[in-house]
Design a protein around this motif. Structure first.
Motif, mmCIF file in Angstrom:
data_model
loop_
_atom_site.group_PDB
_atom_site.id
_atom_site.type_symbol
_atom_site.label_atom_id
_atom_site.label_comp_id
_atom_site.label_asym_id
_atom_site.label_seq_id
_atom_site.Cartn_x
_atom_site.Cartn_y
_atom_site.Cartn_z
ATOM 1 N N CYS A 15 -22.068 36.329 19.315
ATOM 2 C CA CYS A 15 -21.421 35.011 19.781
ATOM 3 C C CYS A 15 -20.609 34.385 18.741
ATOM 4 N N LEU A 16 -19.383 34.143 19.131
ATOM 5 C CA LEU A 16 -18.422 33.347 18.425
ATOM 6 C C LEU A 16 -17.815 32.167 19.068
ATOM 7 N N ALA A 17 -17.720 31.122 18.411
ATOM 8 C CA ALA A 17 -17.102 29.913 18.546
ATOM 9 C C ALA A 17 -15.690 30.009 18.783
ATOM 10 N N LEU A 18 -15.149 29.487 19.916
ATOM 11 C CA LEU A 18 -13.713 29.792 20.128
ATOM 12 C C LEU A 18 -13.099 28.760 19.074
ATOM 13 N N ALA A 19 -11.799 29.337 18.426
ATOM 14 C CA ALA A 19 -10.955 28.594 17.426
ATOM 15 C C ALA A 19 -10.655 27.387 17.828
ATOM 16 N N GLY A 20 -10.765 26.263 17.515
ATOM 17 C CA GLY A 20 -10.168 25.116 17.774
ATOM 18 C C GLY A 20 -10.992 24.423 18.707
ATOM 19 N N TYR A 71 -14.204 49.767 10.986
ATOM 20 C CA TYR A 71 -15.652 49.078 10.084
ATOM 21 C C TYR A 71 -16.900 49.301 11.095
ATOM 22 N N ASP A 72 -17.865 49.008 10.258
ATOM 23 C CA ASP A 72 -19.137 49.322 11.038
ATOM 24 C C ASP A 72 -19.835 48.254 11.844
ATOM 25 N N LYS A 73 -19.420 47.174 11.802
ATOM 26 C CA LYS A 73 -20.099 46.024 12.182
ATOM 27 C C LYS A 73 -18.939 45.183 12.788
ATOM 28 N N LEU A 74 -19.177 44.690 14.068
ATOM 29 C CA LEU A 74 -18.186 43.782 14.803
ATOM 30 C C LEU A 74 -17.750 42.612 14.208
ATOM 31 N N ALA A 75 -18.741 41.931 13.429
ATOM 32 C CA ALA A 75 -18.269 40.713 12.768
ATOM 33 C C ALA A 75 -17.164 41.230 11.599
ATOM 34 N N GLN A 76 -17.155 42.096 11.193
ATOM 35 C CA GLN A 76 -16.145 42.789 10.472
ATOM 36 C C GLN A 76 -14.706 42.796 10.882
ATOM 37 N N TYR A 77 -14.518 43.259 12.271
ATOM 38 C CA TYR A 77 -13.282 43.255 13.197
ATOM 39 C C TYR A 77 -12.867 41.722 13.027
ATOM 40 N N VAL A 78 -13.836 40.858 13.346
ATOM 41 C CA VAL A 78 -13.536 39.324 13.621
ATOM 42 C C VAL A 78 -12.701 38.627 12.360
ATOM 43 N N ASP A 79 -13.469 39.109 11.331
ATOM 44 C CA ASP A 79 -13.095 38.533 9.865
ATOM 45 C C ASP A 79 -11.966 39.391 9.094
ATOM 46 N N ALA A 80 -11.531 40.526 9.497
ATOM 47 C CA ALA A 80 -10.727 41.178 8.930
ATOM 48 C C ALA A 80 -9.128 40.720 9.080
ATOM 49 N N SER A 81 -8.549 40.946 8.041
ATOM 50 C CA SER A 81 -6.941 40.529 8.261
ATOM 51 C C SER A 81 -6.113 41.930 8.420
ATOM 52 N N SER A 82 -6.835 42.982 8.563
ATOM 53 C CA SER A 82 -6.284 44.309 8.936
ATOM 54 C C SER A 82 -6.151 44.265 10.581
ATOM 55 N N ALA A 83 -5.412 45.426 11.119
ATOM 56 C CA ALA A 83 -5.281 45.532 12.535
ATOM 57 C C ALA A 83 -5.784 46.948 12.920
ATOM 58 N N PHE A 84 -6.967 47.252 12.422
ATOM 59 C CA PHE A 84 -7.412 48.673 12.725
ATOM 60 C C PHE A 84 -7.764 48.638 14.127
ATOM 61 N N GLY A 85 -7.025 49.388 14.727
ATOM 62 C CA GLY A 85 -7.182 49.675 16.167
ATOM 63 C C GLY A 85 -6.890 48.826 17.227
ATOM 64 N N THR A 86 -6.463 47.605 16.781
ATOM 65 C CA THR A 86 -6.151 46.496 17.622
ATOM 66 C C THR A 86 -4.966 46.904 18.636
ATOM 67 N N VAL A 87 -4.947 46.023 19.746
ATOM 68 C CA VAL A 87 -3.677 45.808 20.374
ATOM 69 C C VAL A 87 -2.907 44.580 19.903
ATOM 70 N N VAL A 88 -1.771 44.955 19.544
ATOM 71 C CA VAL A 88 -0.873 43.742 18.857
ATOM 72 C C VAL A 88 0.090 43.425 20.049
ATOM 73 N N GLY A 89 0.366 41.992 20.093
ATOM 74 C CA GLY A 89 1.251 41.127 21.080
ATOM 75 C C GLY A 89 1.186 39.844 20.793
ATOM 76 N N ARG A 90 1.809 39.211 21.772
ATOM 77 C CA ARG A 90 2.715 39.485 22.916
ATOM 78 C C ARG A 90 3.982 40.438 22.520
ATOM 79 N N VAL A 91 4.564 40.416 21.083
ATOM 80 C CA VAL A 91 5.518 41.275 21.019
ATOM 81 C C VAL A 91 5.065 41.949 19.461
ATOM 82 N N ALA A 92 4.730 43.138 19.519
ATOM 83 C CA ALA A 92 4.225 43.947 18.510
ATOM 84 C C ALA A 92 5.615 44.097 17.573
ATOM 85 N N ASN A 93 5.394 44.396 16.246
ATOM 86 C CA ASN A 93 6.363 44.637 15.166
ATOM 87 C C ASN A 93 6.964 43.273 15.018
#
Length: 361
Positions: A15-20, A71-93
């Protein structure tokens, strides 16, 4: 119901509180696994950032390994600054100066320093997607994720409906990824990319990989990693990877932002929006190979130049050159270069990005 049972057994809840959100509205982030009938090919996906968390395939001796960093845990993906495996957009790069002119109007975006990178501070890799369909097994297991990007999000104009589907299909060890987006009310740029970090050895660095990119031209960049507008031939440069090339033998001969290593967009040979073979990656030690097909005009080759001391799966520490990214995409900063293939989607128009990852061993 089979789907409900699969969700119960495969879903990891967070469970994650939505930002803002002042009322602490909450949504659920989960991890979803797709597996072939034989059981020796599987992927795991999370609806946080439509992220590809793992890809498990055999090697030439039948040994299984996870070939993407993460990462092993979902929370690590949420907290990470890296983009391991993510979909980037609306405009990548990158978008130079975080701005562009569209139909005579200057659009100003959220910036990271002097540019907008991967859609801004809260791009598509930093939001919760909705799981629309989930079929974990059978002949062609798949998951479809949905996100409504709102008008003005990170500065981009117009509402946008976005779908991403991951599917095991077509061949015994093939992963299909499809990204669709429909502009609902305003013209807007769209350029989605999957940011998986591939290491076909399953551990160590990727310097022993053979890489081939089927591109006769590339887009040179300035010191800020912004394309100059030129589409230059690779002939006679260290960027020529048209033949399989040992990464470790070439990586010190190229430089991106002052760092040795590849971080460059290639103009893939052939019709810019025709589905075709883009690149091939092979690890001779394990025998694993990855062939990438897609329908986009460009592919970004990034060799994890800035990856340093990141604790990942199983306690492994990821370092420089620990993986290879092959991100099919529109050309970077296309909104500011009329000679580049357009990434503008008009109201009612649809963007489609098809990818096929073919594994062999």
């Amino acid at each position: 119901m089979a789907r409900a049972a699969a969700l119960a057994s495969s879903l990891v809840l967070l469970c994650l509180a939505l930002a803002g959100s002042t009322d602490a509205a909450r949504k659920t982030v989960g991890a979803y696994r797709l597996r072939n009938k034989k059981g020796d090919f599987s992927i795991k996906v999370t609806n946080w950032g439509a992220t590809l968390m793992s890809v498990i395939v055999p090697d030439s001796k039948g040994n299984l390994a996870d070939v993407v960093l993460g990462y092993d845990k979902l929370a690590q993906y949420v907290d990470a600054s890296s983009a391991f495996g993510t979909v980037v957009g609306r405009v990548a790069n990158r978008i130079a100066n975080g701005s562009f002119v569209l139909d005579g109007k200057t659009i100003r975006l959220n910036k990271d320093g002097t540019t907008t990178l991967h859609g801004g501070h809260r791009g598509f890799n930093r939001v919760i997607w909705t799981v629309k369909e989930y079929v974990p097994g059978g002949d062609s297991p798949y998951i479809t994720l949905y996100y409504r990007s709102f008008d003005g999000e990170q500065g981009f104009p117009g509402d946008l409906d976005v779908y991403v589907t991951y599917q095991l299909c077509c061949g015994p060890y093939e992963l299909r990824a499809v990204m669709n987006a429909t502009a609902l009310d305003k013209a807007t740029p769209v350029n989605l990319a999957n940011h998986a970090y591939w290491n076909l050895a399953g551990s160590g660095d990727a310097l022993g990989h053979l890489v081939q990119v089927l591109a006769s031209r590339y887009t040179p960049v300035d010191a800020a990693m912004i394309p100059t507008g030129e589409v230059a031939p690779v002939t006679g440069t260290p960027y020529d990877l048209r033949a399989p090339t040992l990464l470790g033998s070439r990586i010190k001969h190229v430089s991106a932002a002052g760092m040795a290593g590849f971080d460059v967009n290639y103009a893939v040979d052939g019709d810019g929006f025709r589905f075709r073979r883009v690149a091939r990656l092979r690890d001779p030690a394990s025998g694993r190979a990855l062939e990438l097909w897609a329908n986009q005009p460009g592919v970004q080759l990034y060799t994890s130049n800035w990856l340093s001391n990141v604790e990942g799966k199983g306690g492994r520490v990821y370092g420089q050159y620990g993986a290879v990214c092959l991100e099919t995409q529109a050309f970077p900063d296309a909104v500011n270069h009329p000679n580049f293939p357009s990434e503008i989607v008009r109201p009612g128009g649809t963007y489609q990005h098809d990818m096929l990852f073919k594994f062999s061993f």
